[in-house]
Design a protein around this motif. Sequence first.
Motif, PDB file in Angstrom:
ATOM      1  N   GLN A  26       2.294   6.617  -6.902  1.00 40.96           N
ATOM      2  CA  GLN A  26       1.259   7.505  -7.422  1.00 40.96           C
ATOM      3  C   GLN A  26       1.673   8.964  -7.274  1.00 40.96           C
ATOM      4  OE1 GLN A  26      -2.271   7.641  -5.046  1.00 40.96           O
ATOM      5  NE2 GLN A  26      -3.545   8.482  -6.684  1.00 40.96           N
ATOM      6  N   ALA A  76      -0.873   5.533   3.991  1.00 39.42           N
ATOM      7  CA  ALA A  76      -1.190   4.303   3.263  1.00 39.42           C
ATOM      8  C   ALA A  76      -1.601   3.165   4.186  1.00 39.42           C
ATOM      9  CB  ALA A  76       0.007   3.878   2.418  1.00 39.42           C
ATOM     10  N   THR A  87     -11.716   6.832  -0.686  1.00 38.92           N
ATOM     11  CA  THR A  87     -12.002   8.013   0.121  1.00 38.92           C
ATOM     12  C   THR A  87     -13.509   8.209   0.270  1.00 38.92           C
ATOM     13  OG1 THR A  87      -9.956   9.093  -0.588  1.00 38.92           O
ATOM     14  CG2 THR A  87     -11.697  10.512   0.289  1.00 38.92           C
ATOM     15  N   LYS A 121       0.831  -1.207   0.000  1.00 41.85           N
ATOM     16  CA  LYS A 121       0.000   0.000   0.000  1.00 41.85           C
ATOM     17  C   LYS A 121       0.865   1.255   0.000  1.00 41.85           C
ATOM     18  CE  LYS A 121      -3.870  -2.188   2.426  1.00 41.85           C
ATOM     19  NZ  LYS A 121      -4.645  -2.231   3.688  1.00 41.85           N
ATOM     20  N   SER A 153      -8.151   5.298  -5.397  1.00 42.50           N
ATOM     21  CA  SER A 153      -7.926   6.103  -4.193  1.00 42.50           C
ATOM     22  C   SER A 153      -9.124   6.997  -3.916  1.00 42.50           C
ATOM     23  CB  SER A 153      -6.661   6.955  -4.353  1.00 42.50           C
ATOM     24  OG  SER A 153      -5.514   6.143  -4.471  1.00 42.50           O
ATOM     25  N   VAL A 179      -4.840   3.778 -10.011  1.00 37.34           N
ATOM     26  CA  VAL A 179      -4.577   4.060  -8.600  1.00 37.34           C
ATOM     27  C   VAL A 179      -5.300   5.328  -8.167  1.00 37.34           C
ATOM     28  CG1 VAL A 179      -2.787   4.699  -6.933  1.00 37.34           C
ATOM     29  CG2 VAL A 179      -2.388   2.824  -8.529  1.00 37.34           C
ATOM     30  N   SER A 180      -5.308   6.345  -9.028  1.00 37.64           N
ATOM     31  CA  SER A 180      -6.015   7.586  -8.696  1.00 37.64           C
ATOM     32  C   SER A 180      -7.509   7.337  -8.530  1.00 37.64           C
ATOM     33  CB  SER A 180      -5.780   8.634  -9.788  1.00 37.64           C
ATOM     34  OG  SER A 180      -4.425   9.011  -9.841  1.00 37.64           O
ATOM     35  N   ARG A 210       1.107   4.026  -3.075  1.00 34.89           N
ATOM     36  CA  ARG A 210       0.799   5.443  -2.826  1.00 34.89           C
ATOM     37  C   ARG A 210       1.992   6.325  -3.184  1.00 34.89           C
ATOM     38  NH1 ARG A 210      -2.227   9.593  -3.468  1.00 34.89           N
ATOM     39  NH2 ARG A 210      -2.167  11.136  -1.768  1.00 34.89           N
TER      40      ARG A 210
END
Length: 268
Positions: free
Chosen positions: A101, A130, A242, A94, A238, A234-235, A98
């Motif tokens: 990214q 992360a 959230t 993780k 993520s 990944v974006s 992150r």
Amino acid sequence: MQDRISWAQSACARVMRPLVRLALGMGLKHPHLESMLRDLLLDEATRLWQQQGVAAPNISQLAVTTGLNRKDVTARVRRPADPLPHTELSAAAKTFTRWLQLASRDPALLRLPIAGGDEGLSFEEVAREASRGDVHHRAVLDELMRLGMVAKADANHVELTAEGFVPTADLQTTLAFLGDNLRDHAAAAVSNALGEAPLLLERAVFAEGLGEADCDAVHQWMRERWAALHRDLVSQLSEALTRSGAQGSRRLRVGVYVYHAEREGEAE
């Protein structure tokens, strides 16, 4: 019915051939594979009965479904412990993802101070975010360095040394990723073949008669495309985590692969 069994047997043989190669390469023999297959048959049979509303299938039900005798089923009712780590739960994975990214947006972040201070973002902050503070950043850093994904630039700074979380310096972790990735790829194809809904994306392109240089060029092209797609994935994931507060009930894995070999080695 006999045709279905023959077709399924042939498909399983194609899928299992590289796994048998792995097994022999790692020193496994027929008894190891037979014992593993019996455990898997029992485990999957239990799952099938549970899907039909039977919370705890009995010995007879499991024996009929798997073809194992009652004595063997009775001896295997306890699922063996898995000695490989669960890759999707790794704080190191993780943190690495992150960090990668962030560095894709700002290459200056490929090198970070280990601890927080006056130099902006630190590895400590990335690891805390992360892993949600569950693992100390020094332990995460030690693991990433052991796996060969990160190196110390100097006494107070670390830098990324890999383009993706594919550890090759540790056999146990390598095998864990192999197992998790191939399992989910095969699970998508099996789900589609059994008509389970919804249909999952599972596609490939095949060509033969190519030269080695052509294969290498396509391989590199796919690596570059995947690097860009990986950043976008990944974006998006993520942002989704959230929104949900990471409390959703679903898990997801997206992957890509390239394989090429001499024609005579393609009986797979």
